[in-house]
Design an enzyme around this catalytic site. Sequence first.
Site, PDB file in Angstrom:
ATOM      1  N   GLY A   8     -12.831 104.456  85.361  1.00 18.83           N
ATOM      2  CA  GLY A   8     -14.254 104.370  84.925  1.00 18.83           C
ATOM      3  C   GLY A   8     -14.650 103.128  84.220  1.00 18.83           C
ATOM      4  O   GLY A   8     -13.891 102.428  83.719  1.00 18.83           O
ATOM      5  N   ASP A 109     -15.596 106.784  92.690  1.00 22.79           N
ATOM      6  CA  ASP A 109     -15.425 108.004  92.042  1.00 22.79           C
ATOM      7  C   ASP A 109     -16.258 109.214  92.411  1.00 22.79           C
ATOM      8  O   ASP A 109     -15.972 110.369  92.502  1.00 22.79           O
ATOM      9  CB  ASP A 109     -15.817 107.668  90.402  1.00 22.79           C
ATOM     10  CG  ASP A 109     -17.227 107.067  90.429  1.00 22.79           C
ATOM     11  OD1 ASP A 109     -17.707 106.562  91.312  1.00 22.79           O
ATOM     12  OD2 ASP A 109     -17.964 107.355  89.589  1.00 22.79           O
ATOM     13  N   THR A 184     -32.797 113.673  60.603  1.00 21.75           N
ATOM     14  CA  THR A 184     -32.972 112.941  61.800  1.00 21.75           C
ATOM     15  C   THR A 184     -31.774 113.171  62.636  1.00 21.75           C
ATOM     16  O   THR A 184     -31.832 113.344  63.651  1.00 21.75           O
ATOM     17  CB  THR A 184     -33.088 111.439  61.200  1.00 21.75           C
ATOM     18  OG1 THR A 184     -34.002 111.359  60.647  1.00 21.75           O
ATOM     19  CG2 THR A 184     -32.953 110.342  62.516  1.00 21.75           C
TER      20      THR A 184
END
Length: 254
Positions: A8, A109, A184
């Site tokens: 990948g 893939d 945050t």
Amino acid sequence: MLLVVDVGNTQTHFGTYAGDELVEHWRFATVRESTADELGARLRTLLELRGVGLDDLHASIVSSTVPQLEPEWVAMARRYLAHEMLVVGPGLRTGMAIRIDNPRELGADRLVNAVAAYDRAGGTVISVDFGTAVNYDVVSAAGEYLGGVIAPGVEVSLEALTERGAKLPKIELAPPRHAIGKSTVEAIRSGVIYGYAGQVDAIVRRIRDELGDDAEVVATGGLAGHIVPYTQEIDDVDDLLTLTGLKLLYDRNG
């Protein structure tokens, strides 16, 4: 033993089969500049951790989304395994008709996942692969690859957010404590986790509406575990879906 390799953009996942049994599998970071010798050395080291030698590997197959690494894996197999590695691509027998405009555009893939998902479901199925991209691949009840959806991956989106937002911190993915973040970091986690879960559910529902069929949905990929628990449309998770597909394709061509 059979070596199956899924290359990948972010990670390389490989495993070894003895007959129909997956004996072991490993993941390591994909380095695009790796040579055949470096791949052979890394493979040898990881196999030896489980008492397996390169001489034990009598056949192999690779699926790669990184074009420059495909020939390096093939060269590695010639040099260190003394056989020709099968490559997922044009000319390989898949047992699956490809019903898209240009079949050569279909990533290896995605094809491998579609083959494994259909073999698993035995009918209409959608595979959702959480990798560098989030790939949705659709197979009909008759076993035909119909097409799919490609969306930016979770880590890609996070990187873009922190790179473009000067004051936004880089975070590790973790379950959000609340939908309304009190910091945050919590706000970003909520946005990413719930945002991707919502995306998955919305896209899967649209696909099912187009199919007119209640397709089974199976998820895979390294980041599936972060998102799937917050979805409603995913039926199951199979971390080994791609390796299973590689074994099926080898059996159809070996």
